[in-house]
Design an enzyme around this catalytic site. Structure first.
Site, short mmCIF file in Angstrom:
data_model
loop_
_atom_site.label_atom_id
_atom_site.label_comp_id
_atom_site.label_asym_id
_atom_site.label_seq_id
_atom_site.Cartn_x
_atom_site.Cartn_y
_atom_site.Cartn_z
N ASN A 268 -4.49 2.15 1.66
CA ASN A 268 -4.42 3.25 0.70
C ASN A 268 -5.81 3.71 0.29
OD1 ASN A 268 -1.72 3.89 0.41
ND2 ASN A 268 -1.35 2.37 -1.18
N GLU A 303 4.76 -2.73 -1.58
CA GLU A 303 4.71 -3.06 -0.16
C GLU A 303 5.55 -4.30 0.14
OE1 GLU A 303 0.83 -4.77 -1.96
OE2 GLU A 303 2.14 -3.07 -2.29
#
Length: 408
Positions: A268, A303
């Protein structure tokens, strides 16, 4: 007012109520496409009694007679379309078109035949029967039938049979010497009363089916993660709890696999959240594609993913996790540099007597922690089985280097 006229008045108001009800459902539940067609069908049902009331006062009743037939024929056709669209099937447009056009032509041709003629009665009622048969066929095509759908199928079949019985009933009781006399006949009273009951029963069943499916869709949306299209934590726990209880009662094996994407924050930070979203979507697709059809799969964190697999022993669950791990690490994700490998770590636990879902999750999480601590991109098993060695030990040199980077 005759009995038939009284029932016609009731039919008018019943049709108006159902047209309004289906219209409201269509307005508030945009996915309820079938409700729009059913609202239109029952809207036409309002017109039919009005035309019946107009008939006795006509100097030449034939145009109104044909209009009555046409309006009811179209209303039944729209009911079939609405039901078909609700079941996400393709409406049989060509079949319906042929039935409507051919029926209207035949009705015009028989309008001057004697009302006592059995042949006329059969030709008049046959199109209604055929449309009910088409409706039955559409329900049979729907593969996820439940009790309400079966009840509607039976009701459509019963409606078709009552249309077939009408010519004999009319010949026996008489339907009036002329069209103007129909509304005062005993046959009209019986016919309209039976029609009223079927109108109400069909409307209620179709409304219940649409509301049932709309509620199920709302529930599914509230329990689904929008990014991955997997279950969210709430949806996963609800379904997994039920399957776990069933497995314990039946004494069959079950296992839990938890997974966590490796270095996801770095992805990210380096490539942006859009690339991270693509990684999550890709991992969810692999989980879903390789899973047993009985498995319940969810995304329970940013996640973090989990799969409860009823009927799977520890070896089967581990094999599933290894398959997912290998397939995911071989993917190429748009927006990620070739030197940025993707991988995931897994923990596997087997259901034991007395386990709750939280117990199973706790053991699987402990195994996942071992996988992370052992270098990531691997599967570890909770319980007496030893943690699995890194699969990189059996891969070619190039792949081993790739696995080492992923664990860093």
């Amino acid at each position: 007012m005759s009995a038939a006229a009284f029932v016609l008045a009731i039919n008018l108001f019943v049709a108006a109520i159902f047209a309004t009800a289906f219209g409201i459902v269509a307005a508030y539940a945009r996915s309820a496409i079938g409700a729009r067609w059913l609202a239109l069908a029952y809207g036409l049902g309002i017109v039919n009694p009005i035309l019946e009331f107009m008939l006795p006062g006509q100097a030449d009743p034939r145009p109104v007679q044909v209009a009555i037939f046409a309006v009811f024929l179209l209303a039944l056709s729209l009911c079939v379309v609405g039901l078909t669209r609700h079941y996400r099937l393709t409406p049989p447009w060509r079949t319906l078109g042929v039935i409507v056009v051919a029926s209207l032509v035949v009705n015009v041709l028989i309008v001057d035949m004697p009302r006592s003629s059995l042949l006329r009665g059969i030709l008049y009622q046959a199109p209604y029967f055929i449309l009910q048969v088409v409706g039955v066929a559409m329900i049979l095509r729907y593969r996820h039938r439940k009790a309400l759908d079966v009840a509607l199928l039976v009701l459509f079949a019963a409606s078709g049979l009552q249309f077939l019985s009408k010519p004999a009933l009319a010949a026996w009781l008489g339907s009036g010497a002329s069209a103007r006399d129909y509304i005062g006949s005993t046959y009209a009273a019986i016919s309209q009363s039976v029609g009223a009951m079927l109108l109400i029963a069909n409307g209620l069943l179709m409304l219940l089916i649409i509301v049932r499916d709309a509620m199920a869709e709302i529930t599914a949306r509230s329990e689904t993660d929008t990014l991955s299209s997997l279950l969210n934590r709430r949806g996963f726990e609800d379904r997994a709890d039920r399957l776990l209880a069933t497995a314990l009662r039946a004494g069959v094996p079950a296992s839990l696999v938890v997974a966590d994407l490796d270095h996801f924050k770095a992805i990210n930070d380096s490539h942006g959240h859009e690339a991270g979203d693509r990684v999550i979507t890709a991992f969810a697709d692999v989980l879903r594609t390789l899973a047993d059809p009985r498995a319940v799969i969810g995304r329970i964190g940013g996640e973090e993913f989990v799969a409860f697999i009823p009927g799977a022993d520890l070896a089967s669950a581990r094999l599933y996790a290894e398959s997912v791990r290998t397939a995911f690490s071989s993917l190429s994700i748009a927006g990620l540099r070739p030197d940025r490998p993707i991988s995931a770590s897994f923990g596997v636990a087997r259901l034991t007597a007395g386990d709750s879902l939280s117990d199973l999750l706790r053991r699987a999480d402990a195994a996942l922690y071992e996988a992370k601590k052992g270098g990531r991109d691997r599967v570890c098993v909770a319980g007496p089985a030893a943690p699995s060695p890194p699969l990189t030990a059996t891969l070619p040199p190039g792949e081993r280097r790739r696995g080492s980077r992923a664990a860093q």
